[in-house]
Every structure is written in C-alpha cells, then in structure tokens.
Scaffold this motif. Structure first.
Motif, PDB file in Angstrom:
ATOM      1  N   ALA A 266       0.856  -1.190   0.000  1.00  0.00           N
ATOM      2  CA  ALA A 266       0.000   0.000   0.000  1.00  0.00           C
ATOM      3  C   ALA A 266       0.892   1.239   0.000  1.00  0.00           C
ATOM      4  O   ALA A 266       1.770   1.374   0.854  1.00  0.00           O
ATOM      5  CB  ALA A 266      -0.895   0.000   1.240  1.00  0.00           C
ATOM      6  N   ILE A 267       0.658   2.131  -0.951  1.00  0.00           N
ATOM      7  CA  ILE A 267       1.452   3.355  -1.070  1.00  0.00           C
ATOM      8  C   ILE A 267       0.530   4.554  -0.843  1.00  0.00           C
ATOM      9  O   ILE A 267      -0.515   4.678  -1.491  1.00  0.00           O
ATOM     10  CB  ILE A 267       2.112   3.469  -2.458  1.00  0.00           C
ATOM     11  N   GLY A 268       0.908   5.430   0.073  1.00  0.00           N
ATOM     12  CA  GLY A 268       0.120   6.638   0.314  1.00  0.00           C
ATOM     13  C   GLY A 268       0.103   7.536  -0.901  1.00  0.00           C
ATOM     14  O   GLY A 268       1.088   7.601  -1.656  1.00  0.00           O
ATOM     15  N   ASN A 269      -0.992   8.260  -1.100  1.00  0.00           N
ATOM     16  CA  ASN A 269      -1.163   9.027  -2.336  1.00  0.00           C
ATOM     17  C   ASN A 269      -0.721  10.489  -2.228  1.00  0.00           C
ATOM     18  O   ASN A 269      -1.149  11.323  -3.016  1.00  0.00           O
ATOM     19  CB  ASN A 269      -2.615   8.965  -2.804  1.00  0.00           C
ATOM     20  N   GLY A 270       0.134  10.808  -1.258  1.00  0.00           N
ATOM     21  CA  GLY A 270       0.563  12.194  -1.097  1.00  0.00           C
ATOM     22  C   GLY A 270       1.818  12.518  -1.885  1.00  0.00           C
ATOM     23  O   GLY A 270       2.088  11.959  -2.952  1.00  0.00           O
ATOM     24  N   THR A 271       2.627  13.433  -1.333  1.00  0.00           N
ATOM     25  CA  THR A 271       3.858  13.870  -1.981  1.00  0.00           C
ATOM     26  C   THR A 271       4.761  12.691  -2.313  1.00  0.00           C
ATOM     27  O   THR A 271       4.956  11.797  -1.486  1.00  0.00           O
ATOM     28  CB  THR A 271       4.617  14.839  -1.052  1.00  0.00           C
ATOM     29  N   ALA A 272       5.282  12.683  -3.548  1.00  0.00           N
ATOM     30  CA  ALA A 272       6.220  11.651  -4.035  1.00  0.00           C
ATOM     31  C   ALA A 272       5.565  10.289  -4.206  1.00  0.00           C
ATOM     32  O   ALA A 272       6.259   9.269  -4.316  1.00  0.00           O
ATOM     33  CB  ALA A 272       7.429  11.531  -3.108  1.00  0.00           C
ATOM     34  N   SER A 273       4.243  10.233  -4.265  1.00  0.00           N
ATOM     35  CA  SER A 273       3.573   8.928  -4.396  1.00  0.00           C
ATOM     36  C   SER A 273       3.870   8.277  -5.745  1.00  0.00           C
ATOM     37  O   SER A 273       4.122   7.070  -5.810  1.00  0.00           O
ATOM     38  CB  SER A 273       2.068   9.076  -4.196  1.00  0.00           C
ATOM     39  N   ARG A 274       3.839   9.075  -6.830  1.00  0.00           N
ATOM     40  CA  ARG A 274       4.093   8.476  -8.142  1.00  0.00           C
ATOM     41  C   ARG A 274       5.541   8.026  -8.284  1.00  0.00           C
ATOM     42  O   ARG A 274       5.838   6.993  -8.886  1.00  0.00           O
ATOM     43  CB  ARG A 274       3.734   9.455  -9.261  1.00  0.00           C
TER      44      ARG A 274
ATOM     45  N   SER B  93      -5.467   6.311  -0.026  1.00  0.00           N
ATOM     46  CA  SER B  93      -5.624   7.673   0.462  1.00  0.00           C
ATOM     47  C   SER B  93      -4.906   7.877   1.790  1.00  0.00           C
ATOM     48  O   SER B  93      -5.008   7.060   2.700  1.00  0.00           O
ATOM     49  CB  SER B  93      -7.115   7.993   0.648  1.00  0.00           C
ATOM     50  N   GLU B  94      -4.182   8.980   1.875  1.00  0.00           N
ATOM     51  CA  GLU B  94      -3.519   9.342   3.126  1.00  0.00           C
ATOM     52  C   GLU B  94      -4.390  10.254   3.991  1.00  0.00           C
ATOM     53  O   GLU B  94      -3.960  10.666   5.064  1.00  0.00           O
ATOM     54  CB  GLU B  94      -2.211  10.083   2.831  1.00  0.00           C
ATOM     55  N   ALA B  95      -5.575  10.583   3.513  1.00  0.00           N
ATOM     56  CA  ALA B  95      -6.413  11.567   4.218  1.00  0.00           C
ATOM     57  C   ALA B  95      -6.564  11.200   5.686  1.00  0.00           C
ATOM     58  O   ALA B  95      -7.030  10.119   6.030  1.00  0.00           O
ATOM     59  CB  ALA B  95      -7.791  11.649   3.564  1.00  0.00           C
TER      60      ALA B  95
ATOM     61  N   ILE C 185      -1.560   3.462   6.782  1.00  0.00           N
ATOM     62  CA  ILE C 185      -1.760   3.282   5.343  1.00  0.00           C
ATOM     63  C   ILE C 185      -1.909   1.799   5.005  1.00  0.00           C
ATOM     64  O   ILE C 185      -2.768   1.408   4.206  1.00  0.00           O
ATOM     65  CB  ILE C 185      -0.585   3.920   4.562  1.00  0.00           C
ATOM     66  N   ALA C 186      -1.086   0.952   5.622  1.00  0.00           N
ATOM     67  CA  ALA C 186      -1.193  -0.488   5.375  1.00  0.00           C
ATOM     68  C   ALA C 186      -2.519  -1.036   5.884  1.00  0.00           C
ATOM     69  O   ALA C 186      -3.200  -1.804   5.200  1.00  0.00           O
ATOM     70  CB  ALA C 186      -0.022  -1.210   6.052  1.00  0.00           C
TER      71      ALA C 186
END
Length: 787
Positions: free
Chosen positions: A385-393, A416-418, A446-447
């Motif tokens: 699971a990868i958080g979708n915030g900064t540097a996610s891509r 989502s990291e919300a 996140i996981a």
C-alpha cells in the motif's frame, strides 16, 4: 400535541402513525438506531436506519418547537393578552419562524421610538391619519405637541406616529407571512465585489457581479458566496424586486402592505405621509428582518446539503471494499525525509519498520530495493500500500521497478492518506505505538486502511478524512453529529470481531460507550479471548441494557457457540434451537446449508415475540453467516507516463477512482496529484439531478480529459467518452466503439484516494479543485461546455 408530532413525522416519511409511535417509544427507552433497525423490525414494521435517523432528527426539531410553543403561550397568558384566536394561531404554527412572528408583538424588548410615542399619547393620531387620509397631518399633529415628553413640534409628532405604525406592521404575523412567501418565490440573491478587493479576491471572480433567484441557488454557490462575504471580498444583499429598473415606484412588497390593510394611497392630504409609513416600514423594518431570515435559511439549507454530501461520501469511503486479512507493507512516501515503511500481518499487527530513500534528492534506489525486498520475503507480504501524497508516483515507480527486477507479482495499491497525519499524532496512536516514531505510525495506518478501511478510519475524527464540500463553512456541531451517526451505522452494518477490534472501533458499536469499549479491551488483555457473547456481561460497567444493544453486532469467531459469529442476536437463539429441534438438524450443520435453509418456511417458526421479518433475517444469516455487506475489492489502474498535470492532453481516456462527490459533480484521482472534475452535466448521457445517481466515492471509472488549466492546476473531465474537447457536447447515446485505453497492468493502482476538500496540508494540496472555489470552477466548466 404529541399526537400531532407523530402524525407530522409519519406524513413526512410516508409511513404510518403507528410506526412512528413505536420508533419514538424505542428511542425514548434508550435503544439505538442500529439496534432498532436490525432487531426490532416487527415493532416498527421495517423502518430502516435512514428513516430512523430522519425520524430522530425531525423529532428533536418538533419537540423543540413544542417546548417553545408552551413558553410563548405561558408568556402571553401571563400578560393577559392571550385571545382564543391568537391561541389557535400559536397552536397551529408549524415552523419556528411562524411561531416567532406571532410572538413578536408580545416579546419583551427595549423601549423603541414607537413605544415612546405611545407613552406620549400619540397612538390615536397614528390611527387617525392611517384610517382617514383626508385629515391634514400638520393640523392634526399640532394638538399632540408636548415638549416635556420629547415631541416639541409637529415633525417630531408625525415621526412618532409613523414609528408606531412601522413597528405594528413589522409585528403583524399575517403580513410577514405574505411578504415571506413573495420573497421566497421571487427575490434574488445579489453578490457584488467590495471596491478595491478585486485582486485579493480573484478566486471569487465569478461572484463579483452575480444575481440569482433565491430558490435556485445551489448549496455550493451559496456557500462560496457566504465564504466570500466572510473573507471581506463580497457584499451580499437581497433584491426584492428583480427586473424592476425604476426603483422610485416602490417595491412590490409595499403594495402587499397596502393590500393587506386594504388601503389605497392616492392624493389625499395624508397620503404622502402614509406612503412614507409604508416605505419606511418595508425598507427599514421588514426588509432588514426578512433579509436576515432568508439569508439564514439559505445558509442553513446549503449547510444541510453540504453536510449530506460529506455524510454520503464518508459512508461510501467507510464501506469501501477491504483487501482482507493479508500481510501488507505500507509506504508513506516522502522526498527529503525519505519514505517510511511498515509491515503488518493479516490481523493488522505491526511486524517491522524501516526508512528508505528511493526518491530525490537521495535517489538510493538499489539500497532501498534491498531493504524492501528483505521485508517482503521475511514477512511473506501479499500487498503493498502506497500513500497518495507527496512523491507517491515516484515511490510507485520505484516499487514497480523493484518488483519487476525481482520477478515478484505483488499487487501494489495507491491508498488515500487523508487523515493519516492526524491519526499519527493522536493520543490513540501514541497509546497503540508508544515507542514508534510519528512518521512510521502513518505508514502503519496506510497499510491497515488497505486491509480494512472501516476498522482503520474509525480511529480518525471523521471531519479529518476530508471528503466534504465546504466542510469548514458549515455548523461543526451538526457536521460532527451527522458524521458520527454515519460511522455508527457503517460499523454496525459490517459487525465487529470482539477479539481483535480496537477500542476505537468498539466505541462505535451500538450501546457501547468509550469506557465500556476500553473495559472490553482490558478484560480481553487480562483474561484472554472471549469464548462466547455471554462473557461480555462480565465486563465492568457493561450491563444488561448495553449487552442487549451491542451483542448482535459483536462477533466471537471460532467460539463455543457457532451462532456467536453471526449477526443473529442472542435473544433469538431460541428460534434457531426450535428450528433445529423441529428439523432434527444440528445448529452447526444448518449454518451455510443453503439448500436446507431455502426449503424452510419462515412463517412456521414465527411467533408473537419473533415475527416473520426476524425469522427471515435469521434464515438468511444462517445461510451466509457473518457475511460482509461491503463490495468486492477492486482497484483502478493509472496510465503509464501520466504522472503530473503537464502530462495530460485533451482527448486522453484514463482510468481513475472517484475521490469526492459534490452537488455539482465528482472529483476523480487519475494519478497526477491533482483531482480532476467531472461536472454533473458530463457524468451521464441522460439528465441526472444528483451525481450520486451515477457515482460514489471509491468507484473505479473511465474518463476523458476535456480541458487542462496548467496555471491553476484544474482538470476538466467527462465520463461520456464520446464527448470531444472544445465541442458542444450534448447528451447522446453512448459510443459502443470507444477505444480501450486501459494502461499496462504493471502501472499504479488507486484505491479510495479521498482528500479533504479544504485542506492545504503537507500532502500536495491535491484537493485544490475542491476548495473555496469549487462551485465557481463547476460553473465555469458548465459555461465552457455550453459555449
């Protein structure tokens, strides 16, 4: 009056009076909405949780109205002014506005100009001039001059007489109702920019000179304009006479005043004064009162709509499909400070942590890959699971390359990291992971939210999840109350494993308080697993009433009684035993035996205590014990090479996930750190009045890029894949031959990428499209489509 409350609620909900009476009785007895909707269907004749929530809300309003009615009646009666007609009107008032209108003349208030004039004996003059316009005002007023009382000349006397009538008109409940009806139907909300604020308030540009019928203002535009006013950019007013160029002729509401009192103003000696009375009463007294009231009503309705949007989105997010009990590695992406990594087992227990630096400025790709692959192999990781915030891509690209080089086929999901940072710094997280760095707690969250979004997100204040529309502009107490109800309903709809649930999750179970939830966890820690539901009664402060409410929603997996793992309430166990005795089938042999259960006639086992609805539910539950009402887990696949807004081009067809649904459309995460907007007009080939008719948060959809504004980072999308950028795209039949644009399977997948519509957090402000000017953007997009 209690009977009339029941009848009114029944009418509004389109149910029978008896159903309302039964539901109110249960609520007043301390029963929770989830318990009533699930286990008291016979009593309420099947009212569901939505109906019960609406009933509960209206019951509160109408009871407040009833209490206020009694206070007003008592006050007027004590003044000796309660006539039979007034009492009848007060008893018949069905809104708080109407009730307060009737009370206005009798309300205690500070001394006014009109009261001072009455005390000086001028009221007979006011009535004389109003009723007999052929009287000469100056001549009649001369005999009322009294310098000692503050009326030294005829002008002061006539002003006092005018004040008397103005106040009487402004307190005439029947007149106010007529004017209210007129304004509600025809008045316009007028928005103007405050001079000199044009540059500072550029985001409100669409409302610098905006006029709209009050009844047509949607919630998102209303809240945008109110925010503009609060920020000192916009000035809002009520235009009572839209389309009337010559204001010198007076307002139509002035005619209503004249018609109400059956007077005609012409050229009689007192008519100039009478016209002034009407004009002043309208503009100084009634208009100001009505503008405040109607603006307040508009804001209240807009807030109600916005809160509903937030509640609906939250429900969709909480009820999103769980990936399930699988070993998961969570990554909280970062640049300078590195990416935080945490591995949890299939129960969510933290196993290991690390910090890697695969992104700029460090770019330690090989070293980071060795660390992650070691964790993957050590803990048999099934999901990443990868958080979708900064540097996610960038992090996702690193993981994809790492897995490709290692020949591993592990599913990678963008999550989502919300609210993750809110949880990380919370007392709850500190108690759960006392020795763990705050940033690593975020990776754990996140996981876990990939494994079970509901179980993890309940640890966060719902408002921090940020799937709302103008959430910071609405009543925070009402928002919190509504969101708490949503969380409670979702948790109880899914059910909770009492032997693994956190205290935060248990707190949301019907009938359990924060103290009881903590006591359950403490009892479990001290005594080991709960072997059956009955053991819950040994938990301190968890008495029979709380047990009745919570037992059906708490599951004991692999316990002594197989029914304890189902949603069958312990009070209904005798029904199952009766079925077993009558059929000669053991209870554990019945569970999951679809053919056998389908052959039973539920009516044969119903009685006065457990009716047909309950027995039907029992048989259904036995067929699929503990079934999860949430949908099957699925993800969206993002396009290769599309990482930033600048990579987008009109005409591209992409896959994404719905992050937020508003009144004007839906926001979609397409993997560029900035959600795009599908306006409501572009959601479907057919007309829809509510975006939720087509989509909900978490849905995986295909969209076409219609327009990209690089400067403002705004992306206009369409779900009508036959639409052409720049064309007048009117609804048409769906194009059966749209090309398949699914990206390669080895690219990132997105899962429930919801974002706070108003936040500007460290994440990357990807919610910018959904912020203060969301309504303006929606309107501009709609105009662009039309033009």
């Amino acid at each position: 009056m209690t009977t009339s409350i029941y009848q009114q609620i029944a009418s509004e909900l389109n149910v029978r009076d008896a159903q309302v009476i039964a539901a109110v009785t249960l609520l007043d007895d301390g029963n929770t909405v989830p318990f009533i909707s699930r286990y008291r269907k016979e009593v309420t004749n099947g009212l569901d949780d939505t109906q019960l929530r609406n009933l509960e809300s209206r019951l509160g309003y109408l009871r407040e109205l009833e209490d206020r009615r009694h206070v007003i009646l008592k006050s007027i009666e004590e003044q000796g002014k309660l006539s039979d007609g007034l009492k009848r009107d007060i008893l018949g008032a069905d809104t708080k506005n109407r009730l307060e209108d009737l009370y206005l003349p009798y309300k205690q208030k500070r001394r006014t100009k009109g009261q001072i004039a009455i005390e000086a004996g001028i009221e007979p003059l006011a009535q004389q001039l109003w009723q007999h316009p052929h009287s000469d005002p100056e001549t009649e007023a001369a005999s009322y001059i009294d310098a000692d009382k503050g009326f030294a000349d005829t002008k002061a006397v006539l002003d006092g007489a005018r004040a008397i009538l103005m106040e009487q008109f402004a307190e005439d409940a029947a007149l106010l109702e007529k004017i209210r009806r007129q304004l509600t139907q025809h008045a316009e909300l007028q928005s103007r920019v405050i001079a000199g604020k044009e540059n500072e308030g550029a985001k409100f540009k669409d409302y610098f000179e905006h006029d709209e019928r009050l009844t047509k203002v949607p919630s998102h535009r209303a809240l945008a304009m109110f925010r503009g006013r609060n920020e000192g950019i916009l000035q809002l007013s009520l235009n009572a006479d839209p389309g009337q160029d010559d204001k010198s002729t007076g307002s139509y509401c002035e005619n209503i005043i004249c018609d109400h009192f059956k007077v005609t103003i012409d050229s009689a000696p007192a008519d100039r004064w009478r016209k002034q009375v009407v004009s002043f009463a309208w503009r100084i007294k009634i208009l100001m009162h009505m503008e405040t009231e109607l603006m307040g009503n508009l804001r209240e309705m807009a807030e109600t709509d916005a809160i509903k949007v937030f509640a609906d989105n939250l429900k969709d997010l909480l009820m999103a499909a769980p990936a399930g009990p699988r070993s998961t590695l969570g990554i909280d992406p970062g640049l300078r400070t590195g990416c935080k990594v945490a591995v949890v087992d299939n129960t969510g227990k933290l196993l290991d942590t690390a910090t890697i630096y695969p992104t700029a400025p460090h770019n330690k790709i090989a070293e980071s890959a060795r660390v992650v692959m070691a964790l993957v192999k050590k803990h048999n990781v099934d999901l990443i699971a990868i958080g979708n915030g900064t540097a996610s891509r960038e992090t996702d690209a690193f993981v994809a390359g790492m897995l490709n080089d290692a020949g591993e086929k592990i599913q990678t999901v963008m999550v989502s990291e919300a609210g993750a940072s809110v949880y990380s710094a919370s007392e709850l997280a500190a108690a759960e992971f006392p020795g763990l760095d705050v940033s690593l707690r975020g990776a754990v969250s996140i996981a876990r939210r990939l494994q079970d979004p509901l179980a993890e997100l309940v640890k966060i204040d719902p408002k921090s999840i940020g799937v709302g529309q103008y959430q910071h502009d609405v009543s925070q107490s009402q928002l919190a109350k509504r969101l708490d109800a949503v969380v409670e309903d979702c948790v109880n709809a899914v059910g909770v494993d009492v032997n693994s649930a956190s205290a935060a999750l248990l707190t949301r179970v019907a009938g359990l308080s924060t103290t009881m939830a903590a006591n359950i966890v403490a009892f479990r820690d001290d005594n080991g697993r709960f072997a059956d539901r009955k053991t819950l009664l040994k938990v301190p402060r968890l008495g029979p009433k709380a047990y009745e409410q919570c037992a059906g929603f708490l599951r004991v997996m692999n316990g002594k009684n197989p029914l304890d793992s189902s949603s069958v309430h312990p009070e209904a166990y005798p029904v199952v035993k009766r079925i077993a005795d009558n059929t000669g089938k053991a209870i554990d042999a019945m569970i999951g035996n679809h053919d056998f259960l389908r052959s039973l006639n539920a009516a044969n086992y119903a009685d006065n205590t457990f009716g047909l609805p309950t027995v039907t539910d029992i048989l259904s539950e036995l067929a699929k014990p503990g079934r999860d009402p949430r949908p099957e887990f699925k993800t969206a696949t993002f396009a290769a090479g599309i990482n930033e807004v600048k990579d987008l081009e009109p005409g591209m067809i992409l896959e994404g996930s719905i992050t937020n649904v508003t009144a004007f459309g839906a926001f979609v995460d397409i993997g560029v750190h900035q959600d795009g907007l599908v306006h409501i007009s572009a959601l479907s080939d057919k007309f829809i009045s509510d975006p939720r008719e087509v989509v909900k948060a978490g849905d995986v959809v295909k969209v076409k890029v219609m327009d990209v504004d690089l400067q403002r980072k705004r992306i206009a999308l369409s779900m009508r894949l036959n639409d052409e950028p720049g064309a007048d795209n009117k609804p048409a039949g769906r194009d059966k031959g749209n090309r398949d644009s699914r990206p390669a399977d080895n690219q990132k997948r997105s899962f429930s990428g919801n974002q706070d519509s108003n936040q500007g957090s460290k994440r990357d402000n990807r919610g910018g499209n959904q912020g203060a000017v969301g309504g303006a953007f929606a309107d501009a997009f709609a105009n662009a489509k039309r033009n």
